[in-house]
Design a protein around this motif. Structure first.
Motif, PDB file in Angstrom:
ATOM      1  N   VAL A   1       0.299  21.030 -20.204  1.00  0.00           N
ATOM      2  CA  VAL A   1      -0.779  20.780 -19.057  1.00  0.00           C
ATOM      3  C   VAL A   1      -1.456  19.688 -19.020  1.00  0.00           C
ATOM      4  N   TRP A   2      -1.774  19.212 -20.310  1.00  0.00           N
ATOM      5  CA  TRP A   2      -2.400  17.905 -20.440  1.00  0.00           C
ATOM      6  C   TRP A   2      -1.494  16.912 -20.075  1.00  0.00           C
ATOM      7  N   ALA A   3      -0.400  16.771 -20.449  1.00  0.00           N
ATOM      8  CA  ALA A   3       0.500  15.773 -20.425  1.00  0.00           C
ATOM      9  C   ALA A   3       1.086  15.432 -18.653  1.00  0.00           C
ATOM     10  N   ASN A   4       1.085  16.777 -18.263  1.00  0.00           N
ATOM     11  CA  ASN A   4       1.433  16.775 -16.713  1.00  0.00           C
ATOM     12  C   ASN A   4       0.205  16.255 -15.944  1.00  0.00           C
ATOM     13  N   SER A   5      -1.026  16.620 -16.268  1.00  0.00           N
ATOM     14  CA  SER A   5      -2.154  16.286 -15.534  1.00  0.00           C
ATOM     15  C   SER A   5      -2.520  14.722 -15.649  1.00  0.00           C
ATOM     16  N   PHE A   6      -2.130  14.189 -16.947  1.00  0.00           N
ATOM     17  CA  PHE A   6      -2.127  12.732 -17.098  1.00  0.00           C
ATOM     18  C   PHE A   6      -1.270  11.932 -16.236  1.00  0.00           C
ATOM     19  N   ALA A   7       0.051  12.611 -16.423  1.00  0.00           N
ATOM     20  CA  ALA A   7       1.223  12.095 -15.450  1.00  0.00           C
ATOM     21  C   ALA A   7       0.954  11.944 -13.896  1.00  0.00           C
ATOM     22  N   VAL A   8       0.300  12.874 -13.448  1.00  0.00           N
ATOM     23  CA  VAL A   8      -0.085  13.117 -11.969  1.00  0.00           C
ATOM     24  C   VAL A   8      -1.004  12.099 -11.896  1.00  0.00           C
ATOM     25  N   GLY A   9      -1.954  11.959 -12.789  1.00  0.00           N
ATOM     26  CA  GLY A   9      -3.137  11.186 -12.464  1.00  0.00           C
ATOM     27  C   GLY A   9      -2.848   9.744 -12.264  1.00  0.00           C
ATOM     28  N   VAL A  10      -1.891   9.063 -13.246  1.00  0.00           N
ATOM     29  CA  VAL A  10      -1.236   7.674 -13.323  1.00  0.00           C
ATOM     30  C   VAL A  10      -0.584   7.460 -11.901  1.00  0.00           C
ATOM     31  N   LEU A  11       0.283   8.319 -11.397  1.00  0.00           N
ATOM     32  CA  LEU A  11       0.937   8.393 -10.357  1.00  0.00           C
ATOM     33  C   LEU A  11       0.018   7.957  -9.143  1.00  0.00           C
ATOM     34  N   LEU A  12      -0.864   8.953  -8.967  1.00  0.00           N
ATOM     35  CA  LEU A  12      -1.877   8.736  -7.973  1.00  0.00           C
ATOM     36  C   LEU A  12      -2.436   7.259  -7.984  1.00  0.00           C
ATOM     37  N   LEU A  13      -2.987   6.862  -9.141  1.00  0.00           N
ATOM     38  CA  LEU A  13      -3.553   5.769  -9.467  1.00  0.00           C
ATOM     39  C   LEU A  13      -2.961   4.486  -9.031  1.00  0.00           C
ATOM     40  N   PHE A  14      -1.538   4.342  -9.645  1.00  0.00           N
ATOM     41  CA  PHE A  14      -0.757   3.395  -9.003  1.00  0.00           C
ATOM     42  C   PHE A  14      -0.206   3.474  -7.483  1.00  0.00           C
ATOM     43  N   MET A  15      -0.330   4.432  -6.841  1.00  0.00           N
ATOM     44  CA  MET A  15      -0.080   4.528  -5.615  1.00  0.00           C
ATOM     45  C   MET A  15      -1.115   3.929  -4.676  1.00  0.00           C
ATOM     46  N   LEU A  16      -2.467   4.055  -5.155  1.00  0.00           N
ATOM     47  CA  LEU A  16      -3.416   3.322  -4.577  1.00  0.00           C
ATOM     48  C   LEU A  16      -3.409   1.651  -4.728  1.00  0.00           C
ATOM     49  N   ILE A  17      -2.795   1.203  -5.871  1.00  0.00           N
ATOM     50  CA  ILE A  17      -2.801  -0.180  -6.176  1.00  0.00           C
ATOM     51  C   ILE A  17      -1.552  -0.649  -5.309  1.00  0.00           C
ATOM     52  N   ASN A  18      -0.513   0.190  -5.294  1.00  0.00           N
ATOM     53  CA  ASN A  18       0.539  -0.448  -4.504  1.00  0.00           C
ATOM     54  C   ASN A  18       0.248  -0.401  -2.762  1.00  0.00           C
ATOM     55  N   LEU A  19      -0.641   0.309  -2.372  1.00  0.00           N
ATOM     56  CA  LEU A  19      -1.162   0.418  -1.134  1.00  0.00           C
ATOM     57  C   LEU A  19      -1.555  -0.687  -0.650  1.00  0.00           C
ATOM     58  N   ALA A  20      -2.404  -1.385  -1.710  1.00  0.00           N
ATOM     59  CA  ALA A  20      -3.387  -2.450  -1.357  1.00  0.00           C
ATOM     60  C   ALA A  20      -2.378  -3.733  -0.989  1.00  0.00           C
ATOM     61  N   GLY A  21      -0.915  -3.632  -1.540  1.00  0.00           N
ATOM     62  CA  GLY A  21      -0.416  -5.067  -1.017  1.00  0.00           C
ATOM     63  C   GLY A  21       0.392  -5.418  -2.294  1.00  0.00           C
ATOM     64  N   SER A  22       1.662  -6.402  -1.902  1.00  0.00           N
ATOM     65  CA  SER A  22       2.060  -6.745  -2.881  1.00  0.00           C
ATOM     66  C   SER A  22       1.376  -7.726  -3.740  1.00  0.00           C
ATOM     67  N   SER A  23       0.805  -8.712  -3.046  1.00  0.00           N
ATOM     68  CA  SER A  23      -0.136  -9.794  -3.761  1.00  0.00           C
ATOM     69  C   SER A  23      -0.941  -9.125  -4.978  1.00  0.00           C
ATOM     70  N   LEU A  24      -1.522  -7.976  -4.749  1.00  0.00           N
ATOM     71  CA  LEU A  24      -2.513  -7.399  -5.692  1.00  0.00           C
ATOM     72  C   LEU A  24      -1.407  -6.840  -6.816  1.00  0.00           C
ATOM     73  N   ILE A  25      -0.303  -6.252  -6.156  1.00  0.00           N
ATOM     74  CA  ILE A  25       0.652  -5.745  -7.313  1.00  0.00           C
ATOM     75  C   ILE A  25       1.106  -7.022  -8.049  1.00  0.00           C
ATOM     76  N   ALA A  26       1.406  -7.948  -7.794  1.00  0.00           N
ATOM     77  CA  ALA A  26       1.910  -9.215  -8.660  1.00  0.00           C
ATOM     78  C   ALA A  26       0.851  -9.404  -9.596  1.00  0.00           C
ATOM     79  N   LYS A  27      -0.318  -9.631  -9.139  1.00  0.00           N
ATOM     80  CA  LYS A  27      -1.529  -9.952  -9.969  1.00  0.00           C
ATOM     81  C   LYS A  27      -1.758  -8.848 -11.093  1.00  0.00           C
ATOM     82  N   SER A  28      -1.817  -7.604 -10.493  1.00  0.00           N
ATOM     83  CA  SER A  28      -2.180  -6.596 -11.729  1.00  0.00           C
ATOM     84  C   SER A  28      -0.987  -6.395 -12.713  1.00  0.00           C
ATOM     85  N   GLU A  29       0.227  -6.711 -12.293  1.00  0.00           N
ATOM     86  CA  GLU A  29       1.473  -6.621 -13.215  1.00  0.00           C
ATOM     87  C   GLU A  29       1.302  -8.042 -14.249  1.00  0.00           C
TER      88      GLU A  29
END
Length: 455
Positions: A123-151
Protein backbone atom coordinates in the motif's frame (compact mmCIF):
# COMPACT_ATOMS: atom_id res chain seq x y z
CA UNK A 1 24.72 37.65 -33.44
CA UNK A 2 22.57 34.50 -33.49
CA UNK A 3 21.94 32.89 -30.11
CA UNK A 4 20.67 29.34 -29.94
CA UNK A 5 17.54 28.75 -27.87
CA UNK A 6 17.92 24.98 -27.94
CA UNK A 7 17.36 23.34 -24.56
CA UNK A 8 19.95 20.58 -24.91
CA UNK A 9 23.67 21.01 -25.36
CA UNK A 10 26.23 18.21 -25.10
CA UNK A 11 26.26 17.94 -21.30
CA UNK A 12 22.52 18.36 -20.85
CA UNK A 13 22.02 15.44 -23.24
CA UNK A 14 24.72 13.41 -21.46
CA UNK A 15 23.14 14.08 -18.06
CA UNK A 16 19.70 13.16 -19.39
CA UNK A 17 21.07 9.84 -20.66
CA UNK A 18 22.92 9.10 -17.42
CA UNK A 19 19.84 10.02 -15.41
CA UNK A 20 17.74 7.62 -17.45
CA UNK A 21 20.24 4.75 -17.20
CA UNK A 22 21.33 5.03 -13.56
CA UNK A 23 17.97 4.27 -12.03
CA UNK A 24 16.39 0.88 -11.61
CA UNK A 25 19.34 -0.56 -13.55
CA UNK A 26 21.88 -0.37 -10.76
CA UNK A 27 19.50 -0.51 -7.78
CA UNK A 28 17.33 -3.43 -8.89
CA UNK A 29 18.87 -5.28 -11.81
CA UNK A 30 22.25 -5.57 -10.08
CA UNK A 31 20.76 -8.01 -7.58
CA UNK A 32 18.79 -9.92 -10.23
CA UNK A 33 21.77 -10.21 -12.59
CA UNK A 34 23.99 -11.15 -9.64
CA UNK A 35 21.68 -14.01 -8.77
CA UNK A 36 22.50 -15.47 -12.23
CA UNK A 37 26.15 -14.50 -12.83
CA UNK A 38 27.36 -14.29 -9.22
CA UNK A 39 30.61 -12.39 -8.66
CA UNK A 40 31.31 -12.43 -12.41
CA UNK A 41 28.38 -10.11 -13.09
CA UNK A 42 30.86 -7.28 -13.77
CA UNK A 43 31.77 -9.09 -17.01
CA UNK A 44 28.09 -9.19 -17.92
CA UNK A 45 27.87 -5.42 -17.38
CA UNK A 46 30.79 -4.92 -19.77
CA UNK A 47 29.10 -7.03 -22.44
CA UNK A 48 25.83 -5.20 -21.86
CA UNK A 49 27.66 -1.88 -22.20
CA UNK A 50 29.30 -2.94 -25.47
CA UNK A 51 25.91 -3.90 -26.93
CA UNK A 52 24.53 -0.56 -25.74
CA UNK A 53 27.41 1.32 -27.42
CA UNK A 54 26.80 -0.47 -30.73
CA UNK A 55 23.06 0.13 -30.51
CA UNK A 56 23.67 3.72 -29.43
CA UNK A 57 25.89 4.29 -32.47
CA UNK A 58 23.11 3.14 -34.81
CA UNK A 59 20.47 5.27 -33.06
CA UNK A 60 22.76 8.32 -32.99
CA UNK A 61 23.34 8.11 -36.74
CA UNK A 62 19.59 7.77 -37.33
CA UNK A 63 18.89 10.70 -34.99
CA UNK A 64 21.37 12.87 -36.91
CA UNK A 65 19.82 11.95 -40.26
CA UNK A 66 16.22 12.22 -39.01
CA UNK A 67 16.15 14.66 -36.05
CA UNK A 68 12.83 14.26 -34.30
CA UNK A 69 11.36 14.20 -30.82
CA UNK A 70 9.84 10.84 -31.72
CA UNK A 71 13.16 8.98 -31.43
CA UNK A 72 12.76 5.27 -32.21
CA UNK A 73 9.18 5.81 -33.42
CA UNK A 74 10.46 8.14 -36.13
CA UNK A 75 13.21 5.73 -37.19
CA UNK A 76 10.76 2.84 -37.55
CA UNK A 77 8.63 4.92 -39.91
CA UNK A 78 11.65 6.20 -41.83
CA UNK A 79 13.16 2.73 -42.24
CA UNK A 80 10.07 0.66 -42.97
CA UNK A 81 7.81 3.29 -44.47
CA UNK A 82 4.17 4.08 -43.77
CA UNK A 83 2.25 0.95 -42.91
CA UNK A 84 0.76 -1.36 -40.30
CA UNK A 85 4.13 -2.97 -39.57
CA UNK A 86 5.96 0.21 -38.51
CA UNK A 87 2.87 1.49 -36.74
CA UNK A 88 2.44 -1.74 -34.75
CA UNK A 89 6.09 -1.74 -33.71
CA UNK A 90 5.66 1.84 -32.53
CA UNK A 91 2.68 0.85 -30.38
CA UNK A 92 4.63 -2.10 -28.96
CA UNK A 93 7.61 0.13 -28.20
CA UNK A 94 5.39 2.65 -26.44
CA UNK A 95 3.78 -0.04 -24.25
CA UNK A 96 7.18 -1.60 -23.43
CA UNK A 97 8.59 1.79 -22.46
CA UNK A 98 5.59 2.39 -20.20
CA UNK A 99 6.18 -0.94 -18.44
CA UNK A 100 9.83 0.03 -17.85
CA UNK A 101 8.84 3.36 -16.28
CA UNK A 102 6.23 1.65 -14.10
CA UNK A 103 8.91 -0.78 -12.89
CA UNK A 104 11.18 2.11 -11.91
CA UNK A 105 8.28 3.81 -10.12
CA UNK A 106 7.64 0.59 -8.18
CA UNK A 107 11.31 0.54 -7.16
CA UNK A 108 11.04 4.12 -5.93
CA UNK A 109 7.94 3.18 -3.94
CA UNK A 110 9.70 0.19 -2.35
CA UNK A 111 12.66 2.27 -1.13
CA UNK A 112 10.39 5.10 0.03
CA UNK A 113 8.23 2.66 2.02
CA UNK A 114 11.30 1.14 3.69
CA UNK A 115 12.60 4.61 4.56
CA UNK A 116 9.33 5.92 5.96
CA UNK A 117 7.55 2.97 7.57
CA UNK A 118 10.39 0.45 7.79
CA UNK A 119 8.68 -2.31 5.80
CA UNK A 120 8.01 -3.01 2.15
CA UNK A 121 4.26 -2.47 2.42
CA UNK A 122 2.46 -2.75 -0.97
CA UNK A 123 0.00 0.00 0.00
CA UNK A 124 2.74 2.44 0.97
CA UNK A 125 4.98 1.42 -1.96
CA UNK A 126 2.16 1.98 -4.47
CA UNK A 127 1.24 5.31 -2.85
CA UNK A 128 4.79 6.61 -3.15
CA UNK A 129 5.07 5.28 -6.72
CA UNK A 130 1.91 7.11 -7.79
CA UNK A 131 3.07 10.27 -6.00
CA UNK A 132 6.42 10.43 -7.79
CA UNK A 133 4.75 9.87 -11.17
CA UNK A 134 2.41 12.79 -10.56
CA UNK A 135 5.29 15.00 -9.37
CA UNK A 136 7.38 14.45 -12.49
CA UNK A 137 4.35 14.78 -14.72
CA UNK A 138 4.09 18.38 -13.44
CA UNK A 139 7.83 18.96 -13.95
CA UNK A 140 7.64 17.66 -17.52
CA UNK A 141 4.60 19.80 -18.24
CA UNK A 142 6.74 22.86 -17.49
CA UNK A 143 8.82 22.30 -20.65
CA UNK A 144 12.08 20.77 -21.87
CA UNK A 145 14.35 23.55 -20.56
CA UNK A 146 13.24 22.91 -16.98
CA UNK A 147 13.60 19.16 -17.57
CA UNK A 148 17.22 19.62 -18.66
CA UNK A 149 18.03 21.88 -15.70
CA UNK A 150 16.36 19.66 -13.09
CA UNK A 151 18.00 16.55 -14.55
CA UNK A 152 21.47 18.11 -14.27
CA UNK A 153 20.97 18.83 -10.55
CA UNK A 154 19.49 15.40 -9.79
CA UNK A 155 22.24 13.53 -11.65
CA UNK A 156 25.03 15.46 -9.89
CA UNK A 157 23.54 14.68 -6.45
CA UNK A 158 23.00 10.97 -7.02
CA UNK A 159 26.30 10.41 -8.79
CA UNK A 160 28.15 12.13 -5.95
CA UNK A 161 26.57 9.73 -3.43
CA UNK A 162 27.17 6.62 -5.55
CA UNK A 163 30.79 7.53 -6.36
CA UNK A 164 31.54 8.34 -2.70
CA UNK A 165 30.00 5.02 -1.66
CA UNK A 166 32.03 3.11 -4.26
CA UNK A 167 35.37 4.74 -3.35
CA UNK A 168 34.96 4.23 0.40
CA UNK A 169 33.53 0.71 0.19
CA UNK A 170 36.47 -0.36 -2.00
CA UNK A 171 38.68 -0.15 1.12
CA UNK A 172 36.44 -2.74 2.84
CA UNK A 173 36.44 -5.31 0.00
CA UNK A 174 37.05 -8.93 1.02
CA UNK A 175 39.07 -10.44 -1.89
CA UNK A 176 37.83 -13.95 -1.07
CA UNK A 177 34.29 -12.89 -2.04
CA UNK A 178 35.56 -12.09 -5.55
CA UNK A 179 37.55 -15.31 -5.86
CA UNK A 180 37.13 -17.25 -9.11
CA UNK A 181 36.80 -20.50 -7.16
CA UNK A 182 33.33 -19.38 -6.10
CA UNK A 183 32.43 -18.13 -9.58
CA UNK A 184 29.41 -19.65 -11.38
CA UNK A 185 29.61 -21.36 -14.80
CA UNK A 186 30.70 -18.98 -17.58
CA UNK A 187 27.41 -19.58 -19.43
CA UNK A 188 25.59 -17.91 -16.54
CA UNK A 189 27.47 -14.68 -17.33
CA UNK A 190 26.11 -14.65 -20.88
CA UNK A 191 22.64 -15.58 -19.67
CA UNK A 192 22.51 -12.37 -17.63
CA UNK A 193 23.55 -10.07 -20.51
CA UNK A 194 19.94 -9.29 -21.41
CA UNK A 195 19.34 -7.97 -17.88
CA UNK A 196 22.53 -5.91 -17.87
CA UNK A 197 21.71 -4.47 -21.30
CA UNK A 198 18.32 -3.49 -19.90
CA UNK A 199 20.22 -1.57 -17.20
CA UNK A 200 21.68 0.58 -20.01
CA UNK A 201 18.52 0.77 -22.12
CA UNK A 202 17.75 4.35 -21.09
CA UNK A 203 20.43 5.61 -23.49
CA UNK A 204 17.77 5.80 -26.22
CA UNK A 205 16.29 8.81 -24.40
CA UNK A 206 19.15 10.94 -25.76
CA UNK A 207 17.80 10.56 -29.32
CA UNK A 208 14.49 12.14 -28.27
CA UNK A 209 16.33 15.44 -27.72
CA UNK A 210 17.36 15.75 -31.41
CA UNK A 211 14.91 18.56 -32.21
CA UNK A 212 15.86 20.37 -28.99
CA UNK A 213 19.61 19.85 -29.45
CA UNK A 214 22.29 22.27 -30.56
CA UNK A 215 23.93 20.84 -33.70
CA UNK A 216 22.84 17.17 -33.38
CA UNK A 217 25.26 16.19 -36.18
CA UNK A 218 28.21 16.87 -33.88
CA UNK A 219 26.58 16.43 -30.48
CA UNK A 220 24.36 13.33 -30.68
CA UNK A 221 26.95 10.57 -31.10
CA UNK A 222 29.37 12.25 -28.71
CA UNK A 223 26.69 12.50 -26.01
CA UNK A 224 25.70 8.86 -26.57
CA UNK A 225 29.27 7.53 -26.26
CA UNK A 226 30.12 9.65 -23.20
CA UNK A 227 26.92 8.70 -21.33
CA UNK A 228 27.09 4.94 -22.03
CA UNK A 229 30.86 4.71 -21.37
CA UNK A 230 30.58 6.57 -18.07
CA UNK A 231 27.68 4.40 -16.91
CA UNK A 232 29.52 1.20 -17.91
CA UNK A 233 32.56 2.16 -15.80
CA UNK A 234 30.26 3.15 -12.92
CA UNK A 235 28.31 -0.13 -13.06
CA UNK A 236 31.49 -2.24 -13.06
CA UNK A 237 32.97 -0.30 -10.12
CA UNK A 238 29.75 -0.54 -8.11
CA UNK A 239 29.53 -4.27 -8.87
CA UNK A 240 33.00 -4.85 -7.42
CA UNK A 241 32.08 -2.77 -4.35
CA UNK A 242 28.86 -4.71 -3.69
CA UNK A 243 30.08 -8.24 -4.43
CA UNK A 244 33.31 -7.59 -2.54
CA UNK A 245 31.40 -6.66 0.61
CA UNK A 246 28.45 -9.08 0.66
CA UNK A 247 28.26 -12.86 0.18
CA UNK A 248 26.12 -13.88 -2.80
CA UNK A 249 23.48 -15.38 -0.50
CA UNK A 250 22.95 -11.98 1.18
CA UNK A 251 22.84 -10.19 -2.17
CA UNK A 252 20.13 -12.54 -3.42
CA UNK A 253 18.19 -12.13 -0.17
CA UNK A 254 18.40 -8.32 -0.42
CA UNK A 255 18.38 -8.09 -4.21
CA UNK A 256 15.77 -5.29 -4.24
CA UNK A 257 18.06 -3.11 -2.09
CA UNK A 258 21.50 -4.76 -2.50
CA UNK A 259 23.36 -1.45 -2.87
CA UNK A 260 21.99 -0.11 0.39
CA UNK A 261 22.78 -3.39 2.17
CA UNK A 262 26.37 -3.30 0.84
CA UNK A 263 26.94 0.07 2.53
CA UNK A 264 26.45 -1.41 6.00
CA UNK A 265 29.94 -2.94 6.48
CA UNK A 266 31.61 0.44 5.88
CA UNK A 267 29.01 2.93 7.12
CA UNK A 268 26.66 0.98 9.36
CA UNK A 269 22.93 1.74 9.33
CA UNK A 270 23.67 5.35 8.35
CA UNK A 271 25.22 4.00 5.14
CA UNK A 272 22.08 1.98 4.44
CA UNK A 273 19.98 5.14 4.90
CA UNK A 274 22.22 7.27 2.66
CA UNK A 275 22.19 4.67 -0.13
CA UNK A 276 18.43 4.30 0.19
CA UNK A 277 18.17 8.06 -0.31
CA UNK A 278 20.45 7.76 -3.34
CA UNK A 279 18.15 5.05 -4.67
CA UNK A 280 15.17 7.38 -4.29
CA UNK A 281 17.02 10.15 -6.13
CA UNK A 282 18.22 7.78 -8.87
CA UNK A 283 14.86 6.19 -9.57
CA UNK A 284 13.17 9.60 -9.48
CA UNK A 285 15.74 10.86 -11.98
CA UNK A 286 15.10 7.88 -14.24
CA UNK A 287 11.34 8.53 -14.14
CA UNK A 288 11.97 12.19 -14.99
CA UNK A 289 14.16 11.36 -18.01
CA UNK A 290 11.93 8.58 -19.32
CA UNK A 291 8.70 10.56 -18.91
CA UNK A 292 10.26 13.20 -21.16
CA UNK A 293 10.96 10.51 -23.77
CA UNK A 294 7.47 8.97 -23.52
CA UNK A 295 5.88 12.42 -23.82
CA UNK A 296 7.77 12.98 -27.05
CA UNK A 297 6.95 9.51 -28.34
CA UNK A 298 3.20 9.95 -27.74
CA UNK A 299 3.30 13.43 -29.28
CA UNK A 300 5.14 12.09 -32.31
CA UNK A 301 2.77 9.14 -32.71
CA UNK A 302 -0.27 11.42 -32.46
CA UNK A 303 1.09 13.80 -35.10
CA UNK A 304 1.86 10.81 -37.31
CA UNK A 305 -1.66 9.50 -36.89
CA UNK A 306 -0.79 6.47 -34.79
CA UNK A 307 -2.56 7.40 -31.54
CA UNK A 308 -5.78 9.29 -30.80
CA UNK A 309 -5.65 13.10 -31.01
CA UNK A 310 -6.02 13.39 -27.22
CA UNK A 311 -2.26 12.71 -27.04
CA UNK A 312 -1.47 15.78 -29.16
CA UNK A 313 -3.55 18.47 -27.46
CA UNK A 314 -1.43 21.01 -25.64
CA UNK A 315 -1.48 21.35 -21.87
CA UNK A 316 0.77 24.18 -20.67
CA UNK A 317 4.16 23.81 -22.43
CA UNK A 318 3.84 20.08 -23.10
CA UNK A 319 1.07 17.86 -24.43
CA UNK A 320 -1.95 16.10 -23.05
CA UNK A 321 -0.24 12.85 -24.01
CA UNK A 322 1.88 13.19 -20.89
CA UNK A 323 -1.24 13.24 -18.71
CA UNK A 324 -2.76 10.26 -20.52
CA UNK A 325 0.53 8.33 -20.28
CA UNK A 326 0.75 9.06 -16.56
CA UNK A 327 -2.77 7.71 -16.01
CA UNK A 328 -1.81 4.49 -17.83
CA UNK A 329 1.37 4.24 -15.73
CA UNK A 330 -0.60 4.59 -12.51
CA UNK A 331 -2.89 1.75 -13.67
CA UNK A 332 0.19 -0.42 -14.34
CA UNK A 333 1.57 0.33 -10.86
CA UNK A 334 -1.67 -0.39 -9.04
CA UNK A 335 -3.08 -3.39 -10.91
CA UNK A 336 -0.26 -5.41 -12.48
CA UNK A 337 2.52 -7.72 -11.29
CA UNK A 338 5.42 -5.91 -12.90
CA UNK A 339 8.06 -8.58 -12.26
CA UNK A 340 6.86 -10.85 -15.07
CA UNK A 341 5.69 -7.97 -17.26
CA UNK A 342 9.10 -6.27 -16.96
CA UNK A 343 10.90 -9.42 -18.11
CA UNK A 344 8.62 -9.68 -21.13
CA UNK A 345 8.86 -5.93 -21.77
CA UNK A 346 12.66 -5.99 -21.72
CA UNK A 347 12.79 -8.78 -24.33
CA UNK A 348 10.25 -6.91 -26.46
CA UNK A 349 12.44 -3.80 -26.36
CA UNK A 350 15.41 -5.93 -27.45
CA UNK A 351 13.37 -7.12 -30.44
CA UNK A 352 12.48 -3.53 -31.33
CA UNK A 353 16.11 -2.41 -31.11
CA UNK A 354 17.11 -5.26 -33.44
CA UNK A 355 14.37 -4.35 -35.94
CA UNK A 356 15.39 -0.67 -35.87
CA UNK A 357 18.99 -1.61 -36.70
CA UNK A 358 17.86 -4.00 -39.46
CA UNK A 359 15.80 -1.15 -40.88
CA UNK A 360 18.84 1.11 -40.58
CA UNK A 361 20.58 -1.08 -43.16
CA UNK A 362 17.87 -0.03 -45.62
CA UNK A 363 18.79 3.63 -45.04
CA UNK A 364 22.56 3.22 -44.83
CA UNK A 365 23.11 5.44 -47.91
CA UNK A 366 21.26 8.31 -46.25
CA UNK A 367 22.83 8.02 -42.79
CA UNK A 368 26.38 7.24 -44.04
CA UNK A 369 26.84 4.98 -41.00
CA UNK A 370 29.27 2.06 -40.79
CA UNK A 371 27.54 -1.05 -42.14
CA UNK A 372 29.91 -3.25 -40.13
CA UNK A 373 28.96 -1.62 -36.81
CA UNK A 374 25.24 -1.79 -37.61
CA UNK A 375 25.48 -5.52 -38.44
CA UNK A 376 27.50 -6.07 -35.27
CA UNK A 377 24.75 -4.35 -33.27
CA UNK A 378 22.13 -6.65 -34.84
CA UNK A 379 24.15 -9.81 -34.15
CA UNK A 380 24.93 -8.95 -30.51
CA UNK A 381 21.32 -8.05 -29.77
CA UNK A 382 20.12 -11.26 -31.45
CA UNK A 383 22.43 -13.27 -29.18
CA UNK A 384 21.13 -11.36 -26.14
CA UNK A 385 17.53 -12.14 -27.18
CA UNK A 386 18.23 -15.87 -27.52
CA UNK A 387 19.98 -16.00 -24.14
CA UNK A 388 17.21 -13.95 -22.50
CA UNK A 389 14.50 -16.25 -23.86
CA UNK A 390 16.47 -19.32 -22.79
CA UNK A 391 16.84 -18.05 -19.21
CA UNK A 392 13.39 -16.47 -18.83
CA UNK A 393 11.61 -19.57 -20.16
CA UNK A 394 12.86 -21.49 -17.12
CA UNK A 395 10.99 -19.08 -14.81
CA UNK A 396 8.11 -18.08 -17.11
CA UNK A 397 7.46 -21.23 -19.21
CA UNK A 398 5.05 -19.49 -21.60
CA UNK A 399 7.23 -16.40 -22.14
CA UNK A 400 7.36 -17.02 -25.92
CA UNK A 401 3.56 -17.03 -26.12
CA UNK A 402 3.35 -13.87 -24.00
CA UNK A 403 5.77 -12.01 -26.29
CA UNK A 404 3.96 -13.24 -29.40
CA UNK A 405 0.71 -12.11 -27.76
CA UNK A 406 2.23 -8.66 -27.18
CA UNK A 407 3.07 -8.35 -30.87
CA UNK A 408 -0.44 -9.49 -31.86
CA UNK A 409 -2.02 -7.01 -29.43
CA UNK A 410 0.09 -4.19 -30.89
CA UNK A 411 -1.04 -5.12 -34.41
CA UNK A 412 -4.70 -5.23 -33.30
CA UNK A 413 -4.42 -1.80 -31.64
CA UNK A 414 -2.70 -0.34 -34.70
CA UNK A 415 -5.29 -1.70 -37.14
CA UNK A 416 -8.11 -0.52 -34.86
CA UNK A 417 -6.67 3.00 -34.66
CA UNK A 418 -6.28 3.18 -38.44
CA UNK A 419 -9.88 2.13 -38.96
CA UNK A 420 -11.12 4.65 -36.40
CA UNK A 421 -8.94 7.66 -37.28
CA UNK A 422 -8.50 7.14 -41.06
CA UNK A 423 -5.03 8.68 -40.76
CA UNK A 424 -1.70 7.60 -42.19
CA UNK A 425 1.84 7.85 -40.84
CA UNK A 426 3.99 10.70 -42.14
CA UNK A 427 7.65 10.90 -41.08
CA UNK A 428 8.02 14.10 -39.06
CA UNK A 429 11.57 14.99 -40.09
CA UNK A 430 10.39 14.79 -43.70
CA UNK A 431 7.43 17.04 -42.95
CA UNK A 432 9.76 19.42 -41.13
CA UNK A 433 11.98 19.64 -44.22
CA UNK A 434 9.00 20.45 -46.45
CA UNK A 435 7.79 23.08 -43.98
CA UNK A 436 11.22 24.72 -43.94
CA UNK A 437 11.25 24.88 -47.77
CA UNK A 438 7.74 26.36 -47.75
CA UNK A 439 8.81 28.98 -45.18
CA UNK A 440 11.82 29.95 -47.31
CA UNK A 441 9.62 30.28 -50.41
CA UNK A 442 7.13 32.41 -48.47
CA UNK A 443 9.92 34.66 -47.12
CA UNK A 444 11.33 35.07 -50.64
CA UNK A 445 7.92 36.04 -52.03
CA UNK A 446 7.48 38.64 -49.26
CA UNK A 447 10.95 39.97 -49.97
CA UNK A 448 10.24 40.29 -53.69
CA UNK A 449 6.86 41.92 -53.01
CA UNK A 450 8.54 44.36 -50.66
CA UNK A 451 11.11 45.31 -53.31
CA UNK A 452 8.32 45.73 -55.88
CA UNK A 453 6.35 48.03 -53.58
CA UNK A 454 9.49 50.03 -52.94
CA UNK A 455 9.85 50.68 -56.66
Amino acid sequence: MHTSNKAFGLWSAVFLGIGSMVGAGIFVLLGEAGAIAGNLVWISFIFGGIIALLSGYSLAELATAYPSRGGIVEYLVQCYGEGVFSGSLSVLFYLSAMVAIAMVAKTFGTYAAMMSVGVNSPVWANSFAVGVLLLFMLINLAGSSLIAKSENVIVIIKLSIIILFTVVVFFYIDPTLLSLKDAPPVMNVFSSVALTFFAFEGFRVITNTAEDMDNPGKTMLKAMVIAISFVMVLYVAVTFAVFGNLPLSEIIKAQDYALAEAAKPAFGHLGFTIMAIAALISTASSINANLYAVTNVTYQMAKNGELPKVYQRNVWHSSKGLVVSTVILIAFVLFFDLTEIAAIGSISILFIHALVHIGHLLKIEQTKASKFLIILAIVTIAVAIVLALNYTSKHIPNVGYFIAGGFILAFVIEIGLRLLTKRVVTPQSEKGFVEKIEDKIEDKIKELLGEENGK
